[in-house]
Design a protein around this motif. Structure first.
Motif, short mmCIF file in Angstrom:
data_model
loop_
_atom_site.label_atom_id
_atom_site.label_comp_id
_atom_site.label_asym_id
_atom_site.label_seq_id
_atom_site.Cartn_x
_atom_site.Cartn_y
_atom_site.Cartn_z
N PRO A 92 0.80 -1.24 0.00
CA PRO A 92 0.00 0.00 0.00
C PRO A 92 0.83 1.28 0.00
CG PRO A 92 -0.48 -1.36 1.94
CD PRO A 92 0.72 -1.93 1.30
N LEU A 93 2.17 1.16 0.11
CA LEU A 93 2.99 2.36 0.27
C LEU A 93 3.49 2.88 -1.08
CD1 LEU A 93 5.22 1.18 3.26
CD2 LEU A 93 3.04 2.41 3.38
N SER A 94 3.86 4.17 -1.12
CA SER A 94 4.50 4.74 -2.31
C SER A 94 6.00 4.49 -2.21
CB SER A 94 4.24 6.24 -2.36
OG SER A 94 4.97 6.90 -1.36
N GLU A 95 6.70 4.69 -3.33
CA GLU A 95 8.15 4.48 -3.32
C GLU A 95 8.84 5.40 -2.30
OE1 GLU A 95 10.42 3.60 -7.06
OE2 GLU A 95 11.37 5.52 -6.54
N ASP A 96 8.39 6.66 -2.26
CA ASP A 96 8.96 7.61 -1.29
C ASP A 96 8.75 7.12 0.15
OD1 ASP A 96 9.90 9.23 -3.21
OD2 ASP A 96 8.37 10.79 -3.00
N GLU A 97 7.55 6.62 0.39
CA GLU A 97 7.27 6.14 1.75
C GLU A 97 8.17 4.96 2.11
OE1 GLU A 97 2.61 7.17 2.69
OE2 GLU A 97 2.98 5.56 1.27
N ILE A 98 8.37 4.05 1.14
CA ILE A 98 9.22 2.89 1.41
C ILE A 98 10.65 3.35 1.71
CG2 ILE A 98 10.22 0.77 0.43
CD1 ILE A 98 7.61 0.46 -1.18
N MET A 99 11.16 4.31 0.92
CA MET A 99 12.53 4.79 1.15
C MET A 99 12.64 5.51 2.50
SD MET A 99 14.45 3.52 -1.05
CE MET A 99 13.58 2.14 -1.81
N SER A 100 11.57 6.19 2.91
CA SER A 100 11.58 6.84 4.23
C SER A 100 11.63 5.79 5.34
CB SER A 100 10.34 7.70 4.43
OG SER A 100 10.31 8.70 3.46
N LEU A 101 10.87 4.72 5.13
CA LEU A 101 10.88 3.63 6.12
C LEU A 101 12.29 3.04 6.23
CD1 LEU A 101 9.19 1.76 7.97
CD2 LEU A 101 8.69 0.35 5.98
#
Ligand code: HEC
Length: 392
Positions: free
Chosen positions: A364-373
């Motif tokens: 469910p996450l965006s690429e930016d969100e994954i990289m932030s995680l």
């Protein structure tokens, strides 16, 4: 043997290099890096004296802390020169890079591998190289696998043997003998050298599942069809990854949104159903963190076994056992549902070779969100260095 001190050279380059990186524009930064590269070439081509070692260590720190591009080759040469120098301080630097900079672990291991021609019996080098197996790739991996064959010591525990098979599967066919050679050296299979050529990685895979039935199979993870996020689709973002305070802060929100806190503690946030992730950034590199999140069942942690409890009524429940009272059991499912059971109702408890951590959590996450995680989980700001990994 007289040692040539490259004093003139150092003085000259020192005069050329006073520019402060932080204020340099891109073009002069490139020049500085090129000058450092030339200096590395000059220094690493000869027997190193104390001055040269001091200077190389300083260059290594500069290249590592500045976010400069295209320095990997020079960095590798610095570490290799230091590892081969036979100087205690230089070696200490290489080993501390391994311990304290997970992203450079493969490179430090490759430097130690190059030094095995000089120090073929150093068990500390051997241990670092074995510990690098989860992260080395390509030529780095070939060097490390070949170097490990020079030691008499073997790491024949299932997890390490499995790791060598997995590395081999990712190498081009013409380099796979580095893996099969080490497998034969460590496991003693096949006994006869004349049979070695028949033992392909495929054959070792089959042998492994019989020999080590408690281990997960030695196969590379397969992406379910229709998955948006895989190692391949996230590779470009991983390659150009740059962390920042903003990303780490956003990562805190993503951590909650994706439900990681249901099972993992980080700092003071979250439950302890899975491993504590506070010091993860010291232990593992970004690629490994992403891999572990995408493919939870690929590597199982024996401290967090998934079990299926079959009740006398025929009903069965799968999940992780959790603390309860003396005559009761508690099991927590992968969606966080906790059930209490009376011990007298239990027929059998079977260990499962799958993780209780669900896969697809990143979908469910965006690429930016994954990289932030990833930025959050890889961050070591304010986190003390833990004791080193349980090695071989
Ligand atoms: C239902 C519980 C559960 C949830 C939810 C969960 N995990 Fe896990 N995780 C585990 C368990 C259990 C392990 C240990 C591996 C195993 O299954 O043997 C683990 C292992 C890991 C590891 C490897 C840790 C190490 O020590 O090397 C990482 C990284 C990780 N999880 C990240 C995440 C992230 C990121 C999220 C949120 C997107 C998440 N997990 C959500 C249960 C969970």
């Amino acid at each position: 043997m007289p040692i040539h001190k490259p004093l003139v050279l150092i003085a000259l380059l020192a005069a050329l290099l006073p520019t402060c990186f932080a204020f340099a524009d891109a073009a002069s930064q490139e020049n500085d890096v090129a000058a450092l590269g030339a200096e590395v070439t000059a220094l690493s081509g000869q027997a190193l004296d104390d001055d040269a070692i001091h200077r190389l260590t300083a260059i290594d720190q500069t290249l590592a802390t500045e976010q400069v591009v295209n320095v990997a080759v020079d960095q590798q040469r610095v570490l290799t020169a230091l590892a081969k120098s036979q100087n205690a301080g230089a070696l200490e630097h290489v080993r501390s890079v391994f311990e304290n900079a997970p992203e450079r672990r493969g490179s430090a291991a490759r430097a130690l591998a190059a030094a095995t021609t000089i120090r073929p019996t150093d068990l500390q080098d051997w241990r670092y190289m074995v510990r690098s197996l989860p992260v080395v790739q390509g030529d780095e991996a070939v060097d490390v696998l070949s170097a490990l064959q020079r030691f008499r010591t073997r790491a024949n525990k299932g997890q390490w043997v499995r790791q060598v098979i997995l590395i081999g599967l990712q190498l081009p066919v013409n380099q796979q003998s580095a893996a099969t050679g080490l497998l034969r050296h460590w496991t003693g299979v096949p006994l006869k050298k004349s049979e070695a050529s028949e033992w392909t990685l495929e054959k070792y895979q089959q042998w492994f599942s019989q020999e080590y039935p408690d281990q997960p199979e030695a196969v590379l993870p397969v992406d379910l069809t229709g998955r948006k996020w895989t190692m391949v689709t996230l590779e470009p973002a991983l390659q150009t990854f740059r962390t920042s305070d903003t990303m780490v802060q956003q990562g805190e929100l993503v951590y909650q949104k994706a439900g990681c806190q249901k099972c993992h503690r980080r700092g003071k946030v979250g439950e302890a159903l899975g491993p504590d992730l506070t010091s993860l950034g010291w232990r593992r590199q970004r690629r490994e963190i992403l891999h572990a999140t995408l493919y939870p069942s690929h590597e199982l942690n024996e401290e967090y076994p998934t079990v299926t409890i079959v009740l006398k009524s025929g009903k069965s429940l799968t999940g992780m056992m959790s603390a309860s009272s003396a005559d009761a059991l508690a099991i927590v499912s992968s969606t966080g549902i906790r059930e209490e059971l009376s011990r007298t109702d239990v027929e059998t408890i079977v260990n499962q070779k799958i993780s209780n951590m669900p896969d697809g959590l990143l979908e469910p996450l965006s690429e930016d969100e994954i990289m932030s995680l990833i930025a959050l989980l890889a961050s070591t700001d304010g986190v003390p260095l833990p004791h080193s990994d349980a090695g071989p």
